[in-house]
Design an enzyme around this catalytic site. Structure first.
Site, short mmCIF file in Angstrom:
data_model
loop_
_atom_site.label_atom_id
_atom_site.label_comp_id
_atom_site.label_asym_id
_atom_site.label_seq_id
_atom_site.Cartn_x
_atom_site.Cartn_y
_atom_site.Cartn_z
N ARG A 194 0.86 -1.18 0.00
CA ARG A 194 0.00 0.00 0.00
C ARG A 194 0.89 1.23 0.00
O ARG A 194 1.96 1.26 0.61
CB ARG A 194 -0.93 0.00 1.22
CG ARG A 194 -1.85 -1.20 1.29
CD ARG A 194 -2.80 -1.29 0.10
NE ARG A 194 -3.75 -0.19 0.10
CZ ARG A 194 -4.90 -0.19 0.76
NH1 ARG A 194 -5.23 -1.24 1.49
NH2 ARG A 194 -5.71 0.84 0.69
N GLU A 223 -2.10 8.14 -4.46
CA GLU A 223 -2.48 7.62 -5.76
C GLU A 223 -3.93 7.89 -6.14
O GLU A 223 -4.30 7.87 -7.32
CB GLU A 223 -2.23 6.11 -5.82
CG GLU A 223 -3.10 5.32 -4.86
CD GLU A 223 -2.70 3.86 -4.76
OE1 GLU A 223 -3.60 3.03 -4.63
OE2 GLU A 223 -1.50 3.56 -4.82
#
Length: 260
Positions: A194, A223
């Site tokens: 992650r 992101e």
């Protein structure tokens, strides 16, 4: 949009805080289906209090993720992305494309759930030692000859560190300034877990000092504002992401390629 729908399907960057969950419950939703393994984007306590069940993907294919991790490592090591662009531009020189043999290197894996054993098998002939660290030990990994060590040892002795841990309060920005300072000079860092496991600012400092010699990412801390969008011809306002793109030893592959 959700009125009258008992089930809502969401993805990793959809934030379901208490306010959103209250709205869903009021409109009749009683089940949230996540298209991802992580669930840090859902306020689980609020969901429980509102009577909303939450289900998730149990795991991505560990084989596919392991293969993708190895692909990032080999691409960075042998500078395949740079060589490809050189040839496309008609540059057939060899300067700056030398890699290293991985067979004598030590790899540190942070997080050894379903992925750890698969990854070790893929790299069995490529690494000299493999050290692991996690809150829970995986017997399959120890049977493959790997060793569990303290996190500080893993940082200080690993030539390559690859991250495969979930995002939770304990792993949020696990790779921070202190972690980078403990790493071997010129090491390779791979993150396929992650984005927020890494503190991007700290990693940039490590790249500038050459403490981090190679960085491979298929996730990024912010992101949600970038991935899944075609931003060709647009100004990317995320200064940290743009800074990462200036390093020749950084490879960013937008995640969520469809793992089989």
């Amino acid at each position: 949009m959700v009125a009258g729908f008992p089930v809502v399907c969401v993805f990793v960057n959809d934030m379901l805080d208490n306010r959103v969950l209250e709205t869903l419950a009021a409109e009749g939703t009683d089940l949230i289906a996540l298209r991802c393994a992580g669930f840090n984007n859902v306020d689980i306590q609020s969901a429980s209090a509102l009577g909303i069940r939450v289900v998730r993907v149990p795991a991505y294919s560990p084989h596919s993720v392991a293969e993708h991790t190895v692909a990032l490592m080999l691409t960075l090591n042998r500078r395949l992305h740079q060589a490809y662009n050189h040839i496309r531009n008609g540059n057939f020189t060899l300067q700056g494309l030398l890699g290293f043999e991985m067979r004598n290197k030590t790899v540190g894996i942070i997080g050894t759930g379903a992925l750890g054993p698969r990854w070790r098998r893929y790299c069995a002939a490529s690494v000299a030692a493999c050290w692991l660290t996690t809150s829970q030990q995986n017997s399959t990994c120890t049977e493959l000859g790997v060793e569990y060590v303290p996190l500080e040892t893993l940082y200080g002795e690993s030539d390559i560190i690859t991250l495969h841990c979930p995002l939770n309060p304990q792993t949020h920005r696990l790779i921070d300034d202190t972690a980078v300072e403990r790493m071997k000079q010129g090491m390779m860092l791979i993150n396929t877990s992650r984005g927020a496991v890494i503190d991007t600012r700290a990693v940039i400092v490590g790249l500038k000092s050459s403490r981090i010699g190679y960085l491979g990412l298929d996730v990024y801390e912010q992101e949600g504002d970038l991935f899944f969008q075609d931003l060709t011809g647009q100004v990317i306002e995320d200064d940290l992401f743009v800074r990462l793109l200036t390093f020749p030893n950084v490879l960013i592959r937008a995640r969520w390629i469809m793992f089989e």
